[in-house]
Structures are given as C-alpha cells and as structure tokens.
Design a protein around this motif. Structure first.
Motif, mmCIF file in Angstrom:
data_model
loop_
_atom_site.group_PDB
_atom_site.id
_atom_site.type_symbol
_atom_site.label_atom_id
_atom_site.label_comp_id
_atom_site.label_asym_id
_atom_site.label_seq_id
_atom_site.Cartn_x
_atom_site.Cartn_y
_atom_site.Cartn_z
ATOM 1 N N ASN A 31 0.821 -1.213 0.000
ATOM 2 C CA ASN A 31 0.000 0.000 0.000
ATOM 3 C C ASN A 31 0.856 1.265 0.000
ATOM 4 O O ASN A 31 0.517 2.249 -0.657
ATOM 5 C CB ASN A 31 -0.944 0.017 1.197
ATOM 6 C CG ASN A 31 -2.050 -0.997 1.079
ATOM 7 O OD1 ASN A 31 -2.382 -1.436 -0.020
ATOM 8 N ND2 ASN A 31 -2.608 -1.384 2.202
ATOM 9 N N HIS A 32 1.963 1.231 0.714
ATOM 10 C CA HIS A 32 2.845 2.389 0.790
ATOM 11 C C HIS A 32 3.539 2.640 -0.556
ATOM 12 O O HIS A 32 3.797 3.790 -0.901
ATOM 13 C CB HIS A 32 3.870 2.204 1.900
ATOM 14 C CG HIS A 32 4.715 3.409 2.142
ATOM 15 N ND1 HIS A 32 4.189 4.610 2.569
ATOM 16 C CD2 HIS A 32 6.048 3.605 2.031
ATOM 17 C CE1 HIS A 32 5.167 5.492 2.705
ATOM 18 N NE2 HIS A 32 6.309 4.898 2.379
ATOM 19 N N ILE A 34 2.223 2.041 -3.462
ATOM 20 C CA ILE A 34 1.206 2.548 -4.392
ATOM 21 C C ILE A 34 0.842 3.988 -4.040
ATOM 22 O O ILE A 34 0.863 4.868 -4.897
ATOM 23 C CB ILE A 34 -0.045 1.643 -4.364
ATOM 24 C CG1 ILE A 34 0.324 0.267 -4.922
ATOM 25 C CG2 ILE A 34 -1.176 2.256 -5.163
ATOM 26 C CD1 ILE A 34 -0.753 -0.773 -4.747
ATOM 27 N N SER A 35 0.459 4.194 -2.809
ATOM 28 C CA SER A 35 0.158 5.543 -2.332
ATOM 29 C C SER A 35 0.686 5.663 -0.909
ATOM 30 O O SER A 35 0.516 4.734 -0.111
ATOM 31 C CB SER A 35 -1.344 5.810 -2.367
ATOM 32 O OG SER A 35 -2.019 4.960 -1.486
#
Length: 66
Positions: A31-32, A34-35
């Motif tokens: 997740n980090h 990606i965003s």
C-alpha cells in the motif's frame, strides 16, 4: 506490543500473532508503494513487533532444549 505482554502469551498464540504481523507488514509495504501511508512509521513499528515476537519464540525454544 510490549515484550512484557508477549511473555504472557503461549507459543501457539505468539505464532499466530507473528503470522498476522507478517501479513500486515506485507500489505502495508504494498500500500505504501502505491500511495503513501498517513503514518509511515507504522511499518517500522510492525517490524519491531515482529522482531520482539521472534525473539520471544527463540528464547522459549532455547529454554526447552536446556
């Protein structure tokens, strides 16, 4: 999670927590990438928790052998 709290759990619960933390860490890293996370220090805390759990499991393993 503090080391004191980990000592109160049995080995099976620790192994389950370890599996959960490893999964959460992997998800957070993905997740980090990606965003950005709102609080990227969560990754650091998760790694520390995993290390604490592994340390406690290893200490128990060593004490069983003796």
């Amino acid at each position: 999670m503090k080391a004191r709290e980990l000592k109160e759990l049995d080995s099976k619960e620790l192994q389950e927590r370890l599996d959960t933390e490893v999964d959460n860490l992997a998800k957070m890293k993905i997740n980090h990438s990606i965003s950005p996370l709102d609080n990227p220090s969560q990754i650091k805390e998760s790694r520390k928790t995993i290390a604490r759990i592994k340390t406690e499991l290893r200490l128990r393993e060593i004490n069983e052998v003796k």
